[in-house]
Design a protein around this motif. Structure first.
Motif, PDB file in Angstrom:
ATOM      1  N   GLY A 138       0.790  -1.222   0.000  1.00 14.55           N
ATOM      2  CA  GLY A 138       0.000   0.000   0.000  1.00 14.55           C
ATOM      3  C   GLY A 138       0.820   1.269   0.000  1.00 14.55           C
ATOM      4  O   GLY A 138       0.272   2.371  -0.035  1.00 14.55           O
ATOM      5  N   MET A 139       2.148   1.139   0.034  1.00 18.86           N
ATOM      6  CA  MET A 139       3.021   2.322  -0.040  1.00 18.86           C
ATOM      7  C   MET A 139       3.074   2.829  -1.477  1.00 18.86           C
ATOM      8  O   MET A 139       2.897   2.057  -2.413  1.00 18.86           O
ATOM      9  N   PRO A 140       3.365   4.111  -1.670  1.00 11.68           N
ATOM     10  CA  PRO A 140       3.725   4.548  -3.021  1.00 11.68           C
ATOM     11  C   PRO A 140       5.037   3.884  -3.441  1.00 11.68           C
ATOM     12  O   PRO A 140       6.002   3.867  -2.673  1.00 11.68           O
ATOM     13  N   VAL A 141       5.047   3.317  -4.651  1.00 14.57           N
ATOM     14  CA  VAL A 141       6.217   2.600  -5.159  1.00 14.57           C
ATOM     15  C   VAL A 141       6.679   3.260  -6.453  1.00 14.57           C
ATOM     16  O   VAL A 141       5.862   3.526  -7.345  1.00 14.57           O
ATOM     17  N   VAL A 142       7.993   3.524  -6.545  1.00 15.18           N
ATOM     18  CA  VAL A 142       8.606   4.089  -7.747  1.00 15.18           C
ATOM     19  C   VAL A 142       9.739   3.169  -8.172  1.00 15.18           C
ATOM     20  O   VAL A 142      10.735   3.027  -7.453  1.00 15.18           O
ATOM     21  N   LEU A 143       9.569   2.519  -9.347  1.00 20.80           N
ATOM     22  CA  LEU A 143      10.601   1.632  -9.885  1.00 20.80           C
ATOM     23  C   LEU A 143      11.228   2.344 -11.075  1.00 20.80           C
ATOM     24  O   LEU A 143      10.624   2.433 -12.154  1.00 20.80           O
ATOM     25  N   GLY A 144      12.452   2.876 -10.877  1.00 17.84           N
ATOM     26  CA  GLY A 144      13.095   3.668 -11.917  1.00 17.84           C
ATOM     27  C   GLY A 144      14.381   3.025 -12.377  1.00 17.84           C
ATOM     28  O   GLY A 144      15.038   2.331 -11.603  1.00 17.84           O
ATOM     29  N   GLY A 145      14.724   3.275 -13.643  1.00 16.10           N
ATOM     30  CA  GLY A 145      16.005   2.769 -14.103  1.00 16.10           C
ATOM     31  C   GLY A 145      16.086   2.574 -15.595  1.00 16.10           C
ATOM     32  O   GLY A 145      15.215   3.022 -16.359  1.00 16.10           O
ATOM     33  N   ASP A 146      17.181   1.868 -15.980  1.00 17.76           N
ATOM     34  CA  ASP A 146      17.401   1.493 -17.373  1.00 17.76           C
ATOM     35  C   ASP A 146      16.742   0.138 -17.573  1.00 17.76           C
ATOM     36  O   ASP A 146      17.297  -0.881 -17.167  1.00 17.76           O
ATOM     37  N   TYR A 147      15.561   0.148 -18.202  1.00 20.03           N
ATOM     38  CA  TYR A 147      14.803  -1.089 -18.406  1.00 20.03           C
ATOM     39  C   TYR A 147      15.294  -1.865 -19.625  1.00 20.03           C
ATOM     40  O   TYR A 147      14.911  -3.028 -19.805  1.00 20.03           O
ATOM     41  N   ASN A 148      16.096  -1.247 -20.483  1.00 21.82           N
ATOM     42  CA  ASN A 148      16.480  -1.898 -21.743  1.00 21.82           C
ATOM     43  C   ASN A 148      15.242  -2.449 -22.465  1.00 21.82           C
ATOM     44  O   ASN A 148      15.289  -3.535 -23.058  1.00 21.82           O
ATOM     45  N   VAL A 149      14.154  -1.702 -22.395  1.00 22.56           N
ATOM     46  CA  VAL A 149      12.903  -2.047 -23.079  1.00 22.56           C
ATOM     47  C   VAL A 149      12.409  -0.805 -23.831  1.00 22.56           C
ATOM     48  O   VAL A 149      12.244   0.262 -23.217  1.00 22.56           O
ATOM     49  N   ILE A 150      12.184  -0.963 -25.127  1.00 22.32           N
ATOM     50  CA  ILE A 150      11.528   0.049 -25.957  1.00 22.32           C
ATOM     51  C   ILE A 150      10.046  -0.303 -25.941  1.00 22.32           C
ATOM     52  O   ILE A 150       9.634  -1.285 -26.558  1.00 22.32           O
ATOM     53  N   PRO A 151       9.217   0.472 -25.239  1.00 23.85           N
ATOM     54  CA  PRO A 151       7.829   0.015 -25.037  1.00 23.85           C
ATOM     55  C   PRO A 151       6.983  -0.031 -26.303  1.00 23.85           C
ATOM     56  O   PRO A 151       6.110  -0.890 -26.426  1.00 23.85           O
ATOM     57  N   ALA A 152       7.222   0.885 -27.256  1.00 23.40           N
ATOM     58  CA  ALA A 152       6.319   1.004 -28.412  1.00 23.40           C
ATOM     59  C   ALA A 152       7.091   1.566 -29.610  1.00 23.40           C
ATOM     60  O   ALA A 152       8.163   2.153 -29.443  1.00 23.40           O
ATOM     61  N   PRO A 153       6.551   1.425 -30.824  1.00 28.52           N
ATOM     62  CA  PRO A 153       7.261   1.925 -32.018  1.00 28.52           C
ATOM     63  C   PRO A 153       7.633   3.406 -31.932  1.00 28.52           C
ATOM     64  O   PRO A 153       8.664   3.815 -32.468  1.00 28.52           O
ATOM     65  N   ALA A 154       6.817   4.207 -31.253  1.00 28.96           N
ATOM     66  CA  ALA A 154       7.126   5.638 -31.138  1.00 28.96           C
ATOM     67  C   ALA A 154       8.384   5.895 -30.314  1.00 28.96           C
ATOM     68  O   ALA A 154       8.885   7.026 -30.297  1.00 28.96           O
ATOM     69  N   ASP A 155       8.888   4.866 -29.635  1.00 27.46           N
ATOM     70  CA  ASP A 155      10.026   5.042 -28.734  1.00 27.46           C
ATOM     71  C   ASP A 155      11.355   4.622 -29.365  1.00 27.46           C
ATOM     72  O   ASP A 155      12.351   4.472 -28.644  1.00 27.46           O
ATOM     73  N   VAL A 156      11.376   4.464 -30.701  1.00 33.95           N
ATOM     74  CA  VAL A 156      12.615   4.089 -31.394  1.00 33.95           C
ATOM     75  C   VAL A 156      12.623   4.752 -32.770  1.00 33.95           C
ATOM     76  O   VAL A 156      11.588   4.847 -33.430  1.00 33.95           O
ATOM     77  N   TYR A 157      13.802   5.210 -33.190  1.00 29.15           N
ATOM     78  CA  TYR A 157      13.890   5.975 -34.446  1.00 29.15           C
ATOM     79  C   TYR A 157      13.605   5.111 -35.663  1.00 29.15           C
ATOM     80  O   TYR A 157      13.219   5.629 -36.707  1.00 29.15           O
ATOM     81  N   ASP A 158      13.826   3.788 -35.556  1.00 27.37           N
ATOM     82  CA  ASP A 158      13.644   2.886 -36.706  1.00 27.37           C
ATOM     83  C   ASP A 158      13.012   1.579 -36.229  1.00 27.37           C
ATOM     84  O   ASP A 158      13.697   0.588 -36.021  1.00 27.37           O
ATOM     85  N   PRO A 159      11.692   1.575 -36.020  1.00 31.93           N
ATOM     86  CA  PRO A 159      11.048   0.384 -35.450  1.00 31.93           C
ATOM     87  C   PRO A 159      11.219  -0.865 -36.309  1.00 31.93           C
ATOM     88  O   PRO A 159      11.337  -1.966 -35.763  1.00 31.93           O
ATOM     89  N   VAL A 160      11.258  -0.728 -37.615  1.00 31.81           N
ATOM     90  CA  VAL A 160      11.414  -1.903 -38.479  1.00 31.81           C
ATOM     91  C   VAL A 160      12.798  -2.514 -38.288  1.00 31.81           C
ATOM     92  O   VAL A 160      12.952  -3.723 -38.109  1.00 31.81           O
ATOM     93  N   GLY A 161      13.802  -1.655 -38.303  1.00 31.14           N
ATOM     94  CA  GLY A 161      15.171  -2.141 -38.146  1.00 31.14           C
ATOM     95  C   GLY A 161      15.432  -2.777 -36.782  1.00 31.14           C
ATOM     96  O   GLY A 161      16.311  -3.622 -36.646  1.00 31.14           O
ATOM     97  N   TRP A 162      14.674  -2.374 -35.776  1.00 30.57           N
ATOM     98  CA  TRP A 162      14.895  -2.869 -34.412  1.00 30.57           C
ATOM     99  C   TRP A 162      13.936  -4.002 -34.034  1.00 30.57           C
ATOM    100  O   TRP A 162      13.936  -4.448 -32.887  1.00 30.57           O
ATOM    101  N   ALA A 163      13.132  -4.488 -34.984  1.00 29.65           N
ATOM    102  CA  ALA A 163      12.045  -5.414 -34.657  1.00 29.65           C
ATOM    103  C   ALA A 163      12.511  -6.654 -33.904  1.00 29.65           C
ATOM    104  O   ALA A 163      11.810  -7.135 -33.008  1.00 29.65           O
ATOM    105  N   GLU A 164      13.686  -7.189 -34.252  1.00 31.27           N
ATOM    106  CA  GLU A 164      14.137  -8.435 -33.621  1.00 31.27           C
ATOM    107  C   GLU A 164      15.198  -8.219 -32.551  1.00 31.27           C
ATOM    108  O   GLU A 164      15.774  -9.171 -32.037  1.00 31.27           O
ATOM    109  N   ASP A 165      15.464  -6.959 -32.214  1.00 32.32           N
ATOM    110  CA  ASP A 165      16.418  -6.667 -31.144  1.00 32.32           C
ATOM    111  C   ASP A 165      15.817  -7.039 -29.785  1.00 32.32           C
ATOM    112  O   ASP A 165      14.603  -6.926 -29.578  1.00 32.32           O
TER     113      ASP A 165
END
Length: 259
Positions: A138-165
């Motif tokens: 029930g506490m406020p929780v903040v999980l911050g960091g380098d997730y090494n995850v691109i969540p969506a196509p808008a978050d990468v300059y070349d989504p096609v080129g990165w599809a299998e990364d």
DNA sequence: ATGGTTGTTGGACAA
């Protein structure tokens, strides 16, 4: 309450950049990843001079995370539960000012097809299970960091080129979505729906920074009690343009005081 | 263009 996350790519090589930025920005809590320092040789004094309590979790050569806080940190844990034989320094979590906050460095996972990718997926499942447990407090929780995850196509300059990364392939993104589905809010995208070219990482190679060939992979996940207090979440591109820059730039979260 | 750069470390690996 300002909380910053920053993959510094060696805290010692970056000490001038980092202390300069902290002096100017003065976040209440700072989450570092890739300190590339053993715990004992972390430059603690330089941050204490800026008014921070320091929790560093390091290893030789690679990885390593830290949590700096102007208020004291309590109930510190230095490992993500679930795989005791995993000795990689990728997680530190503590309670600061009534908030449960973590600095995490999620495995990169490349190349896919080696043991590195299943390790990444196991680590994400461990994070999901732990994130579920944290909600029960029930506490406020903040999980911050380098997730090494691109969540969506808008978050990468070349989504096609990165599809299998490993940072972008479907299996990675679905596992990230499973964590959100527990009830976590990804702060930056919640406040900036539809915003494009909002990146937090640009490779050192091939002129990625001047060409703005970036990725958004540094995130804050907020529990409902933390999301209720969300005021702002911004990427500060300034440090990436400096001499001797890290390949990542800081992301800064702002939470209002509790009622 | 099968490249390119940075950091740890003192060659190869990670990103």
């Amino acid at each position: 309450m300002k909380i910053a996350t920053w993959n510094v790519n060696s805290v010692k090589a970056r000490l001038a950049n980092v202390t300069g930025w902290l002096g100017a920005t003065s976040p209440d809590i700072v989450l570092f990843q890739e300190i590339k320092s053993e715990t004992a040789s972390f430059p603690t004094a330089a941050f204490e001079e800026l008014g921070y309590h320091v929790q560093a979790v390091g290893q030789k050569s690679y990885n390593g995370v830290a949590l700096l806080s102007k208020l004291p940190a309590e109930d510190i844990i230095t490992r993500l539960p679930g795989e005791p034989e995993d000795k990689q320094a990728r997680y530190v979590e503590a309670t600061v000012g009534g908030i449960r906050v973590a600095s995490l460095y999620l495995p990169n996972g490349n190349p896919v097809g080696t043991e590195k990718y299943p390790y990444k997926l196991r680590w994400m499942e461990r994070l999901r299970l732990h994130a579920a447990t944290l909600l029960e407090s029930g506490m406020p929780v903040v999980l911050g960091g380098d997730y090494n995850v691109i969540p969506a196509p808008a978050d990468v300059y070349d989504p096609v080129g990165w599809a299998e990364d490993a940072l972008f392939r479907q299996e990675t993104r679905l596992k990230f979505q499973e964590i959100l589905a527990l009830g976590y809010t990804e702060a930056f995208r919640a406040l900036h729906p539809g915003l494009t070219r909002a990146y937090s990482f640009w490779d050192y190679q091939a002129g990625a920074w001047p060409r703005d060939m970036g990725l958004r992979i540094d995130h804050f996940l907020l529990s409902p009690q933390a999301a209720d207090r969300l005021v702002a979440c911004e990427i500060d591109k300034g440090p990436r343009g400096q001499e001797k820059a890290s390949d990542h730039t800081p992301v800064v979260l702002d939470l209002r005081a509790p009622d």
